[in-house]
Structure formats: structure tokens, C-alpha cells
Design a protein around this motif. Structure first.
Motif, PDB file in Angstrom:
ATOM      1  N   ALA A 104       0.814  -1.219   0.000  1.00 18.54           N
ATOM      2  CA  ALA A 104       0.000   0.000   0.000  1.00 18.54           C
ATOM      3  C   ALA A 104       0.847   1.268   0.000  1.00 18.54           C
ATOM      4  N   THR A 105       2.104   1.172   0.393  1.00 23.82           N
ATOM      5  CA  THR A 105       2.970   2.353   0.397  1.00 23.82           C
ATOM      6  C   THR A 105       3.493   2.692  -0.992  1.00 23.82           C
ATOM      7  N   ILE A 106       3.370   1.771  -1.943  1.00 24.65           N
ATOM      8  CA  ILE A 106       3.906   2.034  -3.286  1.00 24.65           C
ATOM      9  C   ILE A 106       2.857   1.906  -4.387  1.00 24.65           C
ATOM     10  N   GLY A 107       1.612   1.541  -4.032  1.00 27.63           N
ATOM     11  CA  GLY A 107       0.645   1.322  -5.102  1.00 27.63           C
ATOM     12  C   GLY A 107      -0.796   1.434  -4.656  1.00 27.63           C
ATOM     13  N   PRO A 108      -1.512   0.307  -4.639  1.00 26.73           N
ATOM     14  CA  PRO A 108      -2.956   0.333  -4.384  1.00 26.73           C
ATOM     15  C   PRO A 108      -3.301   0.744  -2.961  1.00 26.73           C
ATOM     16  N   GLU A 109      -4.546   1.166  -2.783  1.00 27.70           N
ATOM     17  CA  GLU A 109      -5.040   1.491  -1.448  1.00 27.70           C
ATOM     18  C   GLU A 109      -5.095   0.215  -0.607  1.00 27.70           C
ATOM     19  N   ARG A 110      -4.811   0.359   0.687  1.00 26.03           N
ATOM     20  CA  ARG A 110      -4.786  -0.816   1.573  1.00 26.03           C
ATOM     21  C   ARG A 110      -6.123  -1.549   1.568  1.00 26.03           C
ATOM     22  N   ASP A 111      -7.233  -0.828   1.529  1.00 30.83           N
ATOM     23  CA  ASP A 111      -8.551  -1.475   1.561  1.00 30.83           C
ATOM     24  C   ASP A 111      -8.846  -2.265   0.285  1.00 30.83           C
ATOM     25  N   ASP A 112      -8.084  -2.009  -0.774  1.00 32.80           N
ATOM     26  CA  ASP A 112      -8.301  -2.715  -2.036  1.00 32.80           C
ATOM     27  C   ASP A 112      -7.477  -3.999  -2.144  1.00 32.80           C
ATOM     28  N   ILE A 113      -6.673  -4.280  -1.126  1.00 31.65           N
ATOM     29  CA  ILE A 113      -5.802  -5.456  -1.153  1.00 31.65           C
ATOM     30  C   ILE A 113      -6.437  -6.588  -0.343  1.00 31.65           C
ATOM     31  N   THR A 114      -6.619  -7.729  -0.975  1.00 30.48           N
ATOM     32  CA  THR A 114      -7.162  -8.913  -0.311  1.00 30.48           C
ATOM     33  C   THR A 114      -6.021  -9.771   0.224  1.00 30.48           C
ATOM     34  N   ILE A 115      -6.175 -10.300   1.419  1.00 27.45           N
ATOM     35  CA  ILE A 115      -5.153 -11.178   1.997  1.00 27.45           C
ATOM     36  C   ILE A 115      -5.592 -12.627   1.851  1.00 27.45           C
ATOM     37  N   VAL A 116      -4.786 -13.400   1.160  1.00 22.90           N
ATOM     38  CA  VAL A 116      -4.968 -14.844   1.053  1.00 22.90           C
ATOM     39  C   VAL A 116      -3.611 -15.468   1.364  1.00 22.90           C
ATOM     40  N   PRO A 117      -3.460 -16.107   2.509  1.00 17.59           N
ATOM     41  CA  PRO A 117      -2.129 -16.582   2.920  1.00 17.59           C
ATOM     42  C   PRO A 117      -1.624 -17.731   2.054  1.00 17.59           C
ATOM     43  N   ASN A 118      -0.348 -18.031   2.196  1.00 17.10           N
ATOM     44  CA  ASN A 118       0.180 -19.245   1.606  1.00 17.10           C
ATOM     45  C   ASN A 118      -0.307 -20.443   2.409  1.00 17.10           C
ATOM     46  N   GLY A 119      -0.191 -21.616   1.836  1.00 19.07           N
ATOM     47  CA  GLY A 119      -0.784 -22.779   2.470  1.00 19.07           C
ATOM     48  C   GLY A 119       0.166 -23.940   2.676  1.00 19.07           C
ATOM     49  N   ILE A 120      -0.328 -24.918   3.401  1.00 18.20           N
ATOM     50  CA  ILE A 120       0.413 -26.148   3.678  1.00 18.20           C
ATOM     51  C   ILE A 120      -0.574 -27.311   3.643  1.00 18.20           C
ATOM     52  N   ASP A 121      -0.043 -28.505   3.453  1.00 19.25           N
ATOM     53  CA  ASP A 121      -0.851 -29.724   3.527  1.00 19.25           C
ATOM     54  C   ASP A 121      -0.647 -30.304   4.919  1.00 19.25           C
ATOM     55  N   VAL A 122      -1.568 -29.986   5.816  1.00 19.88           N
ATOM     56  CA  VAL A 122      -1.404 -30.368   7.222  1.00 19.88           C
ATOM     57  C   VAL A 122      -1.298 -31.882   7.370  1.00 19.88           C
ATOM     58  N   ASP A 123      -2.153 -32.632   6.669  1.00 13.16           N
ATOM     59  CA  ASP A 123      -2.117 -34.099   6.784  1.00 13.16           C
ATOM     60  C   ASP A 123      -0.776 -34.658   6.324  1.00 13.16           C
ATOM     61  N   GLN A 124      -0.251 -34.125   5.220  1.00 15.47           N
ATOM     62  CA  GLN A 124       1.032 -34.604   4.717  1.00 15.47           C
ATOM     63  C   GLN A 124       2.140 -34.355   5.732  1.00 15.47           C
ATOM     64  N   ILE A 125       2.127 -33.188   6.338  1.00 16.82           N
ATOM     65  CA  ILE A 125       3.159 -32.851   7.319  1.00 16.82           C
ATOM     66  C   ILE A 125       3.078 -33.766   8.529  1.00 16.82           C
ATOM     67  N   GLN A 126       1.869 -33.999   9.009  1.00 21.06           N
ATOM     68  CA  GLN A 126       1.701 -34.752  10.245  1.00 21.06           C
ATOM     69  C   GLN A 126       1.837 -36.255  10.075  1.00 21.06           C
ATOM     70  N   THR A 127       1.979 -36.717   8.838  1.00 19.87           N
ATOM     71  CA  THR A 127       2.195 -38.146   8.586  1.00 19.87           C
ATOM     72  C   THR A 127       3.544 -38.418   7.910  1.00 19.87           C
ATOM     73  N   ALA A 128       4.357 -37.381   7.719  1.00 18.28           N
ATOM     74  CA  ALA A 128       5.670 -37.569   7.089  1.00 18.28           C
ATOM     75  C   ALA A 128       6.528 -38.494   7.946  1.00 18.28           C
ATOM     76  N   PRO A 129       7.240 -39.428   7.322  1.00 18.31           N
ATOM     77  CA  PRO A 129       8.072 -40.361   8.097  1.00 18.31           C
ATOM     78  C   PRO A 129       9.219 -39.662   8.805  1.00 18.31           C
ATOM     79  N   ARG A 130       9.432 -40.025  10.051  1.00 17.41           N
ATOM     80  CA  ARG A 130      10.523 -39.436  10.817  1.00 17.41           C
ATOM     81  C   ARG A 130      11.869 -40.029  10.372  1.00 17.41           C
ATOM     82  N   PRO A 131      12.931 -39.234  10.398  1.00 17.39           N
ATOM     83  CA  PRO A 131      14.242 -39.721   9.944  1.00 17.39           C
ATOM     84  C   PRO A 131      14.936 -40.557  11.013  1.00 17.39           C
ATOM     85  N   GLU A 132      15.955 -41.309  10.593  1.00 15.47           N
ATOM     86  CA  GLU A 132      16.749 -42.084  11.545  1.00 15.47           C
ATOM     87  C   GLU A 132      17.593 -41.164  12.419  1.00 15.47           C
ATOM     88  N   THR A 133      18.113 -40.097  11.819  1.00 14.52           N
ATOM     89  CA  THR A 133      18.902 -39.113  12.573  1.00 14.52           C
ATOM     90  C   THR A 133      18.130 -37.807  12.644  1.00 14.52           C
TER      91      THR A 133
END
Length: 379
Positions: free
Chosen positions: A174-203
């Protein structure tokens, strides 16, 4: 049904990176919901220039080429892709084959040429801003920094429906272009199930860092802070990643009192190996001072790590981790203090894994779908 066109010079999973993975995860979910999805990119996949992949149409507008020059993204490549994308984009947009076109902002030029290709149509341009570089251009480009700053500002002032991945990025945009109210926030994402089932390493390691080994990640601070507490906590540190500072950081590690407690694991080709290391670690520490979002923080939360991040105005870490982690000043004393506390069992106020649910790709794709539809509706 929406007909969505994504423009990205690199296409996941043929080239792996955060921006292209976001397009893939959102695009495949929108396709599964019955929307028509096309990705315009370089021909990094095997087979014909136009093909289907996981429900999406992939359309090559330029050939495969090197993306980096001297460890920086190639300006020549970005200009070449942007120029080559104009004729096919203009042809398909004028044929009214798409309702909306979505462009990841970096490396900027495709935003400008996509806008040019859409002239004479009513098809809205949606942009995705991952971060604002501002003064970082001086570190990245040196004497060419004014060119980078000008291009970033020109892109920001191009008529568009901007999406930012965090409030921090939105405020800076908003400091270099569009008005702050015109900017939509959509965060980046993760695959929670994939993370929570990933195999743990030996080390595995008590403390973990994952990221590119560049200056603003401040891995040097983490090494010194860890060395101050390692002896009294019998702890180990694993550093995942590669980058221009790797040799210097390895030399710093070799000079530590507890150098035998620190391993540099390099870049791990298998994403699940990174996730498994996160699941096995007690603490994820990244004192980076420039994060437009901070995807590794969200991943570490989902892995139920205690997350330590830097409190800095150029980082969105505070938004991502909330009360589910700890923020510290980016200096050795502050970092070593909180490292010691977490290794002694200190826990954040909110459950990390619970906090991570809001970044699951299904939730993010729903938010993106709503933002694209609002752009089509003109609201």
C-alpha cells in the motif's frame, strides 16, 4: 464455473518453489471443484506444449531455460518469458476463453505484459504479491537497484486486483501502489495431513533450521546462539538448505565450541524428508528478518514444533505464528535466551498444530476462489 488462467514462467511440480506450488495447490483444488484452469508457463514438462496435469491445462508459451544467473533470478529470462507470453495470451483472452487471469508478481514483467495482452477485454487481472523488496533491491542488485525499485513500483501501480499473502506484505504494498482497503489477503498454504504423517528420519535434531542460506536469514546468529546453550542442554542443531553463504556458515560452525553438535544437511530433494525432520525436532528456529509470509513457520507449526522467529517490521512471522510460538529480537543474546527456555520445555500459549489448521491448502483455496470471483464480479 470460473475459467481461470494462471501465468507463471515456472510450473510445479516440474520446477519446485513456493509461488509455483501455490498455483498448483490452488489450481488443482479449483479444478476438482469444477472450474476450468489453465496455466501459461515455460515448457518444463515432457510431452506436447499443451497437455493436462491433475485436472489443469498446461500451455507452454516459451521453451525451458535456465532461471538463474550468478545465483540470482535471470532478468533476461523474465523479460523473454514476458514478451513471449503476449501473443498467446492476447489470442486466448480476446477469444474470451478465460474469466480472470492470475499472475504471481515476481519477476514483475509478466504482470505488465499480461495487462498489455488483456487490453480491449473486460477480463480482470489478479496479482499475487508474496513480498515487497523496497530497499532490499540495493543488496540484491547493487548499482541496478533503482531499476528494480522502479519496476516494483510500476507493477504496483498497474490496474489490478491485488492479493497479498500477509498483512505485512499488504501494508508494504500500500505504500507504493494500491489502497490498503483494495488489497485482499490470502495466505500461503500447507498440507497439514502430509506434514503430520511424514516419516521421521533415523537421525534427528533438537533444534532445526530450514531455508535458503542467505544474509537476511541470519543463520550466523542462530549458530552463535545455539553454541551458547548447547553445552548445558546436550542439544543438537540441524541446518537444512543451501545458498551463497553456505561455505562461510560452515566455517563459522567449525569454529564453535560445540561444532560437533551442528550438522549442515544441504538441500533435501524430497520434501517429505524436510517435513520428517520438522516432526522429529523439538524447536524450529529461524531468525530471518525478511519474510513476506514465512512458509516454513507454518510447516513447523503443523509438525508441532516450538517455533522461534525474529520480531522485525519486514517479517510477517508474527502474523503466521501468533501465540503459537515465540518472537525474539534478532540478536544472539535474545535468541540464546529463548532457545534455552524452549529446550527446558517452555511452551507457547496456543497449540502449534491447532494454529496451523488455518493455513491448510483447502482453506486457502476457498479464500482464493472467493477473491477471484469478486474480481470477476467487479466488487
Amino acid at each position: 464455473m470460473m475459467r481461470v488462467a494462471f501465468v507463471s514462467n515456472v510450473v510445479f511440480p516440474f520446477v519446485k518453489g513456493g509461488a509455483e506450488k501455490r498455483i498448483h495447490e490452488i489450481g488443482t483444488r479449483l479444478a476438482a471443484n469444477g472450474h476450468d484452469i489453465t496455466v501459461y508457463g515455460r515448457h518444463f514438462w515432457d510431452g506436447p506444449k499443451e497437455t493436462t496435469h491433475e485436472g489443469m491445462t498446461l500451455r507452454a508459451v516459451a521453451s525451458e531455460t535456465e532461471l538463474y544467473s550468478d545465483d540470482r533470478r535471470s532478468i533476461t529470462e523474465a523479460l523473454d518469458f514476458a514478451a513471449r507470453s503476449i501473443p498467446p495470451l492476447r489470442r486466448h483472452l480476446r477469444a474470451n476463453e478465460h474469466d480472470v487471469v492470475v499472475v504471481s508478481v515476481f519477476p514483475y514483467f509478466p504482470v505488465l505484459t499480461t495487462k498489455l495482452a488483456s487490453l480491449g477485454t473486460d477480463i480482470p487481472l489478479v496479482t499475487t504479491w508474496h513480498e515487497i523488496w523496497g530497499d532490499y533491491w540495493e543488496e540484491y542488485l547493487g548499482y541496478l537497484a533503482p531499476f528494480g525499485k522502479f519496476t516494483e513500483r510500476l507493477t504496483a501501480r498497474t490496474p489490478q486486483h491485488p492479493i497479498a499473502v500477509s498483512g505485512n506484505t499488504a501494508d508494504r504494498l500500500a505504500t507504493i501502489g494500491p489502497e490498503r482497503d483494495d488489497i485482499t489477503i490470502v495466505p500461503n498454504g500447507i498440507d497439514v495431513d502430509q506434514i503430520q504423517t511424514a516419516p521421521r528420519p533415523e537421525t534427528s535434531y533438537d533444534v532445526l533450521f530450514a531455508g535458503r542460506l542467505i544474509e537476511h536469514k541470519n543463520v550466523d546468529l542462530l549458530l552463535d546462539a545455539f553454541d551458547k546453550v548447547a553445552g548445558s542442554h546436550d542439544a543438537t542443531l540441524g541446518v537444512i538448505g543451501d545458498g551463497p553463504q553456505k561455505s562461510r556458515l560452515e566455517a563459522q560452525r567449525d569454529a564453535l565450541t560445540h561444532s560437533d553438535r551442528v550438522d549442515f544437511l544441504g538441500f533435501l530433494d524430497d520434501y517429505e524428508d524436510v517435513l520428517g525432520q520438522m516432526r522429529a525436532a523439538d524447536v524450529f528456529a529461524s531468525p530471518s528478518t525478511r519474510e513476506g509470509f514465512g512458509l516454513t513457520f507454518a510447516e513447523a507449526l503443523a509438525a508441532n514444533c516450538t517455533v522461534i522467529a525474529a520480531d522485525h517490521p519486514d517479517s510477517a512471522a508474527d502474523e503466521v505464528i501468533g501465540d503459537a510460538g515465540f518472537l525474539v529480537k534478532p540478536n544472539v543474546d535474545s535468541l540464546s535466551n529463548i532457545l534455552g527456555r524452549t529446550l527446558n520445555g517452555a511452551q507457547p500459549a496456543q497449540s502449534p498444530s491447532k494454529r496451523a489448521q488455518q493455513y491448510d491448502w483447502d482453506t486457502v483455496a476457498d479464500q482464493a476462489e472467493q477473491a477471484y470471483q469478486r474480481a470477476i464480479d467487479g466488487s
